[in-house]
Write an enzyme that holds these catalytic residues in place. Structure first.
Site, PDB file in Angstrom:
ATOM      1  N   LYS A  44      23.939 -37.021 -17.432  1.00 40.36           N
ATOM      2  CA  LYS A  44      22.581 -36.497 -17.521  1.00 40.36           C
ATOM      3  C   LYS A  44      22.240 -36.203 -18.983  1.00 40.36           C
ATOM      4  O   LYS A  44      23.015 -35.530 -19.682  1.00 40.36           O
ATOM      5  CB  LYS A  44      22.528 -35.208 -16.708  1.00 40.36           C
ATOM      6  CG  LYS A  44      21.240 -34.938 -15.981  1.00 40.36           C
ATOM      7  CD  LYS A  44      21.492 -33.787 -15.018  1.00 40.36           C
ATOM      8  CE  LYS A  44      20.207 -33.179 -14.542  1.00 40.36           C
ATOM      9  NZ  LYS A  44      20.455 -31.915 -13.839  1.00 40.36           N
ATOM     10  N   VAL A  45      21.088 -36.696 -19.425  1.00 33.12           N
ATOM     11  CA  VAL A  45      20.626 -36.407 -20.796  1.00 33.12           C
ATOM     12  C   VAL A  45      19.175 -35.921 -20.714  1.00 33.12           C
ATOM     13  O   VAL A  45      18.437 -36.306 -19.799  1.00 33.12           O
ATOM     14  CB  VAL A  45      20.696 -37.664 -21.716  1.00 33.12           C
ATOM     15  CG1 VAL A  45      22.136 -38.102 -21.958  1.00 33.12           C
ATOM     16  CG2 VAL A  45      19.866 -38.820 -21.157  1.00 33.12           C
TER      17      VAL A  45
END
Ligand code: G3P
Length: 221
Positions: free
Chosen positions: A83-84
């Site tokens: 996740k970014v």
């Protein structure tokens, strides 16, 4: 619509998994910190409980470090989705890591324009935050409808994950809008069961049965 639990709490995940309705898990740094274990350790434990996509978020703000962290997180387990955040650095990291075959969830999405960028960068999932959009007086469910429409106009494969779902209505609105995934805290999943007519119906059925057959439990005769 797939149902994900938005928690890093192992007891909640075990309860949800036992119901057989949980398809995956999302976590964020706040949720991991609550459980007190290092992210690698907690994600590994989560992967042992739920067999589905498990989002694990980077904690750096610069793309170069996000890329290093993302590769490390992806190596924890085959089900890990990195996740970014939807920042310039996050999108840069997403473009690089997706080309390496790593699956990315681009989070903190608050507009359809941002969702277009996530798709362009090769995101596997984009996470628009329904509840937090409602919080600022806009329409979170409309955001889901807009992104689903735009993605379908162009046959974009990035999955729309409705996040920050706080009520059963958020869940059903997201499903009506065509979200691929809805992620929610355990208490929201639990609330989805509730209906007074179900409780009343169970009570009446048992009362009627027991009037005739006494209270002998099924299987003891
Ligand atoms: O994963 C995002 C989600 O945890 C945010 O939920 O209720 O804090 O806006 P909320």
């Amino acid at each position: 619509m797939k149902i994900f639990l938005d928690t890093a709490n192992l007891d909640e995940l075990k309860k949800g998994a036992a119901w057989g309705v949980v398809n995956g898990v999302t976590t964020n740094p706040t949720l991991i910190a609550k459980e007190g274990n290092a992210i690698e350790e907690q994600i590994r434990k989560i992967c042992d409980i739920v067999d589905g996509d498990i989002s694990a978020e980077v904690v750096s703000t610069e793309s170069a470090q996000m890329i290093v962290d993302g590769r490390k997180l992806a190596r924890i387990h085959k089900n890990v989705v990195v996740k970014v955040p939807l920042t310039r650095d996050g999108i840069t990291a997403c473009s690089t890591l997706s080309k390496e075959g790593i699956r990315l969830n681009v989070t903190l999405c608050f507009s359809a324009a941002q969702a277009i960028l996530a798709a362009k960068a090769g995101a596997y999932i984009v996470s628009p935050f329904v509840g937090r959009v409602d919080d600022i007086g806009w329409d979170g469910s409309q955001l889901i409808r807009d992104i689903v429409l735009i993605y379908s106009n162009y046959g974009i494969k990035t999955q729309v994950l409705a996040a920050s779902l706080r009520t059963s209505l958020h869940v059903t609105d997201s499903a009506k809008a065509g979200a691929d995934i809805g992620t929610m805290p355990f208490k929201v999943l639990d609330m989805m069961f509730n209906h007074p007519l179900t409780d009343k119906g169970v009570e009446t059925f048992l009362k009627d049965y027991n009037k005739v057959f006494q209270a002998e439990p099924v299987g003891t005769r």
